[in-house]
Design a protein around this motif. Structure first.
Motif, PDB file in Angstrom:
ATOM      1  N   CYS A  46       0.840  -1.191   0.000  1.00  0.00           N
ATOM      2  CA  CYS A  46       0.000   0.000   0.000  1.00  0.00           C
ATOM      3  C   CYS A  46       0.876   1.241   0.000  1.00  0.00           C
ATOM      4  O   CYS A  46       2.063   1.189   0.341  1.00  0.00           O
ATOM      5  CB  CYS A  46      -0.958   0.013   1.189  1.00  0.00           C
ATOM      6  SG  CYS A  46      -0.177   0.098   2.817  1.00  0.00           S
ATOM      7  N   SER A  47       0.280   2.325  -0.388  1.00  0.00           N
ATOM      8  CA  SER A  47       0.914   3.636  -0.255  1.00  0.00           C
ATOM      9  C   SER A  47      -0.091   4.527   0.452  1.00  0.00           C
ATOM     10  O   SER A  47      -1.300   4.469   0.178  1.00  0.00           O
ATOM     11  CB  SER A  47       1.288   4.212  -1.625  1.00  0.00           C
ATOM     12  OG  SER A  47       0.136   4.388  -2.423  1.00  0.00           O
ATOM     13  N   VAL A  76      -5.024   9.244   3.090  1.00  0.00           N
ATOM     14  CA  VAL A  76      -5.511   8.500   1.934  1.00  0.00           C
ATOM     15  C   VAL A  76      -4.624   7.267   1.725  1.00  0.00           C
ATOM     16  O   VAL A  76      -3.391   7.384   1.717  1.00  0.00           O
ATOM     17  CB  VAL A  76      -5.513   9.368   0.654  1.00  0.00           C
ATOM     18  CG1 VAL A  76      -5.985   8.545  -0.541  1.00  0.00           C
ATOM     19  CG2 VAL A  76      -6.398  10.592   0.844  1.00  0.00           C
ATOM     20  N   ARG A 108      -3.890   3.733  -0.668  1.00  0.00           N
ATOM     21  CA  ARG A 108      -4.113   3.026  -1.926  1.00  0.00           C
ATOM     22  C   ARG A 108      -3.502   1.627  -1.801  1.00  0.00           C
ATOM     23  O   ARG A 108      -2.309   1.451  -1.983  1.00  0.00           O
ATOM     24  CB  ARG A 108      -3.486   3.792  -3.092  1.00  0.00           C
ATOM     25  CG  ARG A 108      -4.134   5.140  -3.366  1.00  0.00           C
ATOM     26  CD  ARG A 108      -3.413   5.908  -4.464  1.00  0.00           C
ATOM     27  NE  ARG A 108      -4.105   7.138  -4.811  1.00  0.00           N
ATOM     28  CZ  ARG A 108      -3.983   8.281  -4.136  1.00  0.00           C
ATOM     29  NH1 ARG A 108      -3.200   8.326  -3.062  1.00  0.00           N
ATOM     30  NH2 ARG A 108      -4.644   9.359  -4.520  1.00  0.00           N
ATOM     31  N   GLU A 128      -2.866  -2.486  -2.717  1.00  0.00           N
ATOM     32  CA  GLU A 128      -2.765  -3.388  -3.864  1.00  0.00           C
ATOM     33  C   GLU A 128      -2.527  -4.804  -3.361  1.00  0.00           C
ATOM     34  O   GLU A 128      -1.860  -5.010  -2.355  1.00  0.00           O
ATOM     35  CB  GLU A 128      -1.611  -3.005  -4.794  1.00  0.00           C
ATOM     36  CG  GLU A 128      -1.816  -1.738  -5.582  1.00  0.00           C
ATOM     37  CD  GLU A 128      -0.688  -1.485  -6.563  1.00  0.00           C
ATOM     38  OE1 GLU A 128      -0.889  -0.709  -7.506  1.00  0.00           O
ATOM     39  OE2 GLU A 128       0.405  -2.067  -6.395  1.00  0.00           O
ATOM     40  N   GLU A 138      -5.496  -3.529  -8.064  1.00  0.00           N
ATOM     41  CA  GLU A 138      -5.588  -2.205  -7.458  1.00  0.00           C
ATOM     42  C   GLU A 138      -6.925  -2.126  -6.723  1.00  0.00           C
ATOM     43  O   GLU A 138      -7.981  -2.056  -7.342  1.00  0.00           O
ATOM     44  CB  GLU A 138      -5.484  -1.121  -8.525  1.00  0.00           C
ATOM     45  CG  GLU A 138      -4.132  -1.076  -9.209  1.00  0.00           C
ATOM     46  CD  GLU A 138      -4.041   0.056 -10.218  1.00  0.00           C
ATOM     47  OE1 GLU A 138      -4.989   0.866 -10.293  1.00  0.00           O
ATOM     48  OE2 GLU A 138      -3.020   0.127 -10.913  1.00  0.00           O
ATOM     49  N   GLU A 189      -9.807  -0.724  -3.841  1.00  0.00           N
ATOM     50  CA  GLU A 189     -10.472   0.559  -3.659  1.00  0.00           C
ATOM     51  C   GLU A 189      -9.698   1.455  -2.696  1.00  0.00           C
ATOM     52  O   GLU A 189      -9.232   1.011  -1.641  1.00  0.00           O
ATOM     53  CB  GLU A 189     -11.891   0.337  -3.127  1.00  0.00           C
ATOM     54  CG  GLU A 189     -12.728   1.586  -3.046  1.00  0.00           C
ATOM     55  CD  GLU A 189     -14.167   1.288  -2.654  1.00  0.00           C
ATOM     56  OE1 GLU A 189     -14.815   2.180  -2.110  1.00  0.00           O
ATOM     57  OE2 GLU A 189     -14.620   0.155  -2.894  1.00  0.00           O
ATOM     58  N   ARG A 190      -9.563   2.718  -3.075  1.00  0.00           N
ATOM     59  CA  ARG A 190      -8.878   3.686  -2.227  1.00  0.00           C
ATOM     60  C   ARG A 190      -9.726   3.998  -0.999  1.00  0.00           C
ATOM     61  O   ARG A 190     -10.953   4.047  -1.075  1.00  0.00           O
ATOM     62  CB  ARG A 190      -8.634   4.963  -3.042  1.00  0.00           C
ATOM     63  CG  ARG A 190      -7.823   6.014  -2.317  1.00  0.00           C
ATOM     64  CD  ARG A 190      -7.692   7.244  -3.167  1.00  0.00           C
ATOM     65  NE  ARG A 190      -8.982   7.930  -3.295  1.00  0.00           N
ATOM     66  CZ  ARG A 190      -9.134   9.142  -3.813  1.00  0.00           C
ATOM     67  NH1 ARG A 190      -8.111   9.787  -4.306  1.00  0.00           N
ATOM     68  NH2 ARG A 190     -10.333   9.684  -3.866  1.00  0.00           N
TER      69      ARG A 190
END
Length: 201
Positions: free
Chosen positions: A37-38, A47, A49, A51, A122, A124-125
């Motif tokens: 993740c980032s 936030v 994101r 993966e 990818e 969901e954010r």
């Protein structure tokens, strides 16, 4: 309820063996699933994101191309690091998404979004808003857990129905058969966990 006859039991037995045969190659070595993740923080807003990598094993991909859907459960936890003490849980989120192969779309679809493939998913954010502006030296980390279950007891039962031409309903299966289906379904669940530090300007 009338018990299934011997011929029906034989058909179900053959169907289960055939269904399990589809899944048997999973025993061989395969790439372990991973989660990355980032995460960024600007003011009170965080936030993430996430993966998932190698979550869909080749054999599960083959089953999904036959029409079975994958249920993807994602759990994210935002923690604040505290020196010499346990991290403080700030917030959390749970998501459930559906992953399917769509012949109509010509590819993989995650909750209606067309993907380039399933090697890297990818997800969901997720965004959180902290109650207060943290001090400049505050550090945060996000933990991510992902669980994919392609075959449930019900969907594996559907495979058996296909192989027996749908002659019997689930209610007519024996308790032993249902238990076997649940066991196999649990064996086919793929999990991965990961974490990332929250970056701030």
């Amino acid at each position: 309820m009338k018990a299934p006859g011997a011929s029906t039991r034989r058909r179900l037995g053959v169907a289960l063996v055939a269904a399990l045969g589809l899944l048997a190659p999973m025993a061989r070595a395969e790439e372990a699933p991973k989660v990355t993740c980032s995460a960024t923080r600007v003011g009170r807003r965080v936030v993430v994101r996430p993966e998932a990598l190698a979550l869909v094993a080749p054999e599960l991909e083959r089953l999904m191309r036959l029409g079975l859907a994958g249920r993807l459960e994602v759990e994210l936890t935002l923690l604040r690091r505290r020196p010499l003490w346990f991290s403080e849980r700030m917030d959390a989120a749970r998501l459930t998404q559906v992953l399917v192969y769509s012949a109509k779309e010509g590819g993989w679809v995650l909750d209606g979004r067309l993907l380039a493939g399933v090697g890297t998913l990818e997800l969901e954010r997720v965004a959180w808003t902290l109650e207060e502006e943290p001090e400049a030296e505050a550090t945060f980390v996000v933990e991510v857990g992902v669980r994919l279950q392609v075959v449930t007891a019900a969907s594996l039962g559907k495979v058996a129905q296909w192989l027996t031409q749908g002659e019997k309903t689930e209610a007519e299966r024996s308790a032993l058969t249902r238990g076997l289906l649940r066991t196999v379904a649990e064996d086919l669940t793929r999990r991965a966990e990961g974490r990332c530090s929250v970056q701030s300007p």
